[in-house]
Enzyme design. Sequence first.
Site, PDB file in Angstrom:
ATOM      1  N   ASN A   9       0.869  -1.179   0.000  1.00  0.00           N
ATOM      2  CA  ASN A   9       0.000   0.000   0.000  1.00  0.00           C
ATOM      3  C   ASN A   9       0.904   1.226   0.000  1.00  0.00           C
ATOM      4  O   ASN A   9       1.476   1.584   1.023  1.00  0.00           O
ATOM      5  CB  ASN A   9      -0.901  -0.021   1.245  1.00  0.00           C
ATOM      6  CG  ASN A   9      -1.765   1.232   1.345  1.00  0.00           C
ATOM      7  OD1 ASN A   9      -1.806   2.042   0.411  1.00  0.00           O
ATOM      8  ND2 ASN A   9      -2.447   1.411   2.465  1.00  0.00           N
ATOM      9  N   LYS A  11       0.051   4.236  -0.367  1.00  0.00           N
ATOM     10  CA  LYS A  11      -0.629   5.435   0.153  1.00  0.00           C
ATOM     11  C   LYS A  11      -0.371   6.614  -0.805  1.00  0.00           C
ATOM     12  O   LYS A  11      -0.285   6.395  -2.013  1.00  0.00           O
ATOM     13  CB  LYS A  11      -0.179   5.714   1.593  1.00  0.00           C
ATOM     14  CG  LYS A  11      -0.305   4.459   2.473  1.00  0.00           C
ATOM     15  CD  LYS A  11      -0.127   4.697   3.936  1.00  0.00           C
ATOM     16  CE  LYS A  11      -0.281   3.374   4.677  1.00  0.00           C
ATOM     17  NZ  LYS A  11      -0.212   3.498   6.131  1.00  0.00           N
ATOM     18  N   HIS A  94      -9.573   1.079   5.039  1.00  0.00           N
ATOM     19  CA  HIS A  94      -8.298   1.386   5.706  1.00  0.00           C
ATOM     20  C   HIS A  94      -8.571   2.397   6.827  1.00  0.00           C
ATOM     21  O   HIS A  94      -9.390   3.310   6.663  1.00  0.00           O
ATOM     22  CB  HIS A  94      -7.288   1.952   4.697  1.00  0.00           C
ATOM     23  CG  HIS A  94      -5.893   1.959   5.245  1.00  0.00           C
ATOM     24  ND1 HIS A  94      -5.479   2.903   6.156  1.00  0.00           N
ATOM     25  CD2 HIS A  94      -4.842   1.125   5.062  1.00  0.00           C
ATOM     26  CE1 HIS A  94      -4.221   2.643   6.498  1.00  0.00           C
ATOM     27  NE2 HIS A  94      -3.812   1.562   5.841  1.00  0.00           N
ATOM     28  N   GLU A  96      -6.983   4.882   7.744  1.00  0.00           N
ATOM     29  CA  GLU A  96      -6.774   6.282   7.344  1.00  0.00           C
ATOM     30  C   GLU A  96      -8.035   6.836   6.666  1.00  0.00           C
ATOM     31  O   GLU A  96      -8.351   8.023   6.811  1.00  0.00           O
ATOM     32  CB  GLU A  96      -5.536   6.390   6.433  1.00  0.00           C
ATOM     33  CG  GLU A  96      -4.250   6.257   7.253  1.00  0.00           C
ATOM     34  CD  GLU A  96      -3.078   5.634   6.539  1.00  0.00           C
ATOM     35  OE1 GLU A  96      -3.064   5.586   5.300  1.00  0.00           O
ATOM     36  OE2 GLU A  96      -2.154   5.158   7.250  1.00  0.00           O
ATOM     37  N   GLU A 166      -5.222  -4.625  10.647  1.00  0.00           N
ATOM     38  CA  GLU A 166      -4.229  -3.561  10.806  1.00  0.00           C
ATOM     39  C   GLU A 166      -4.517  -2.778  12.079  1.00  0.00           C
ATOM     40  O   GLU A 166      -5.331  -1.823  12.053  1.00  0.00           O
ATOM     41  CB  GLU A 166      -4.290  -2.605   9.610  1.00  0.00           C
ATOM     42  CG  GLU A 166      -3.952  -3.257   8.285  1.00  0.00           C
ATOM     43  CD  GLU A 166      -3.355  -2.251   7.299  1.00  0.00           C
ATOM     44  OE1 GLU A 166      -2.342  -2.591   6.689  1.00  0.00           O
ATOM     45  OE2 GLU A 166      -3.874  -1.130   7.176  1.00  0.00           O
ATOM     46  N   GLY A 172       2.630   2.688  10.775  1.00  0.00           N
ATOM     47  CA  GLY A 172       3.580   3.782  10.614  1.00  0.00           C
ATOM     48  C   GLY A 172       4.287   4.175  11.906  1.00  0.00           C
ATOM     49  O   GLY A 172       4.912   5.231  11.983  1.00  0.00           O
ATOM     50  N   SER A 212       3.607  -1.755  10.392  1.00  0.00           N
ATOM     51  CA  SER A 212       5.060  -1.769  10.601  1.00  0.00           C
ATOM     52  C   SER A 212       5.730  -3.095  10.227  1.00  0.00           C
ATOM     53  O   SER A 212       6.683  -3.524  10.888  1.00  0.00           O
ATOM     54  CB  SER A 212       5.404  -1.376  12.042  1.00  0.00           C
ATOM     55  OG  SER A 212       4.985  -0.045  12.286  1.00  0.00           O
ATOM     56  N   GLY A 233       3.002  -0.935   4.305  1.00  0.00           N
ATOM     57  CA  GLY A 233       2.998   0.492   3.979  1.00  0.00           C
ATOM     58  C   GLY A 233       4.405   0.990   3.701  1.00  0.00           C
ATOM     59  O   GLY A 233       4.972   0.765   2.620  1.00  0.00           O
ATOM     60  N   GLY A 234       5.013   1.634   4.685  1.00  0.00           N
ATOM     61  CA  GLY A 234       6.324   2.281   4.520  1.00  0.00           C
ATOM     62  C   GLY A 234       7.383   1.417   3.835  1.00  0.00           C
ATOM     63  O   GLY A 234       8.054   1.881   2.904  1.00  0.00           O
TER      64      GLY A 234
HETATM   65  P1  13P Z   1       3.103   0.714   7.695  1.00  0.00           P
HETATM   66  O1  13P Z   1       3.631  -0.591   7.130  1.00  0.00           O
HETATM   67  O2  13P Z   1       3.817   1.908   7.217  1.00  0.00           O
HETATM   68  O3  13P Z   1       2.977   0.634   9.191  1.00  0.00           O
HETATM   69  O4  13P Z   1       1.595   0.858   7.135  1.00  0.00           O
HETATM   70  C1  13P Z   1       0.722  -0.199   7.232  1.00  0.00           C
HETATM   71  C2  13P Z   1      -0.489   0.103   6.440  1.00  0.00           C
HETATM   72  O5  13P Z   1      -1.237   1.009   6.767  1.00  0.00           O
HETATM   73  C3  13P Z   1      -0.721  -0.702   5.236  1.00  0.00           C
HETATM   74  O6  13P Z   1      -2.006  -0.493   4.725  1.00  0.00           O
END
Ligand code: 13P
Length: 250
Positions: A9, A11, A94, A96, A166, A172, A212, A233-234
């Site tokens: 992802n 983002k 999600h 967010e 999640e 993050g 993470s 994510g990251g």
């Molecule tokens: P991180 O891996 O950056 O923690 O993000 C997870 C996420 O929100 C994937 O959708």
Amino acid sequence: MRAKLVAANWKMNGSFSLLDNMLDVLIPYSGEESCQVVICPPNVLLSSLKKAVEGTKIEVGAQNVHTEISGAFTGETSAPLLKECGVQWCIVGHSERRVLFDESDEFIRNKTETLLKHGIRPILCVGESLEQRESGNHEEVVVTQLRKGLSGFAADDQSRCVVAYEPIWAIGTGKTATPEQANSMHSIIRKELESLASSEVAEKIQILYGGSVNVENAKILLTQSEIDGALVGGASLKIDAFPQIVAAGS
Ligand code: 13P
């Protein structure tokens, strides 16, 4: 046996050049023996991604969709247009979107329905906040999100969904759920899927962990009995990390 799935992802990150550079490294990691791989970049990169991964095992995902298929919804993208861009998967629910864009369980459920109607597989995200975990409500929160997100779908449709657990406090933050915490919530999710659908459907649905995930923790997380993959994510933006996470799931 459920296949492992590792999804990226991106983002609101990434660029055309990151896409090229990532695929140069990732494609050799995504051969016949590899787990399923999905990349969900920002929408403007979808068509380029689709072209670049033709003939490989990498699949194309979006991060959002609208419930309606056309109309005056400035800035939104419809499921039929995503489909035209080659999208096979789409993230919904999600945290967010739930928190920053105020998306309700009902809206998320309706997005899931629209995706299913258009042959796009939903990745339904669920997860609790730190406050909810600390007050002991985390299981109830996740089960409620799941029930509302999947309510009213036929077994066939439910079995085309993937669930991503999640925990918000792990997104993050560098603070990962322990493999035991994640595995235990995944078991609760699967048990709920049994009563929502059937044991046959629950057995089929892949449940991903997100929050993470990195090169160091991927292997231990991905070898838990109830963890069928990761939503990253990251680390999915790092050329020296994401291919290795795919390797850990393969
Ligand atoms: P991180 O891996 O950056 O923690 O993000 C997870 C996420 O929100 C994937 O959708």
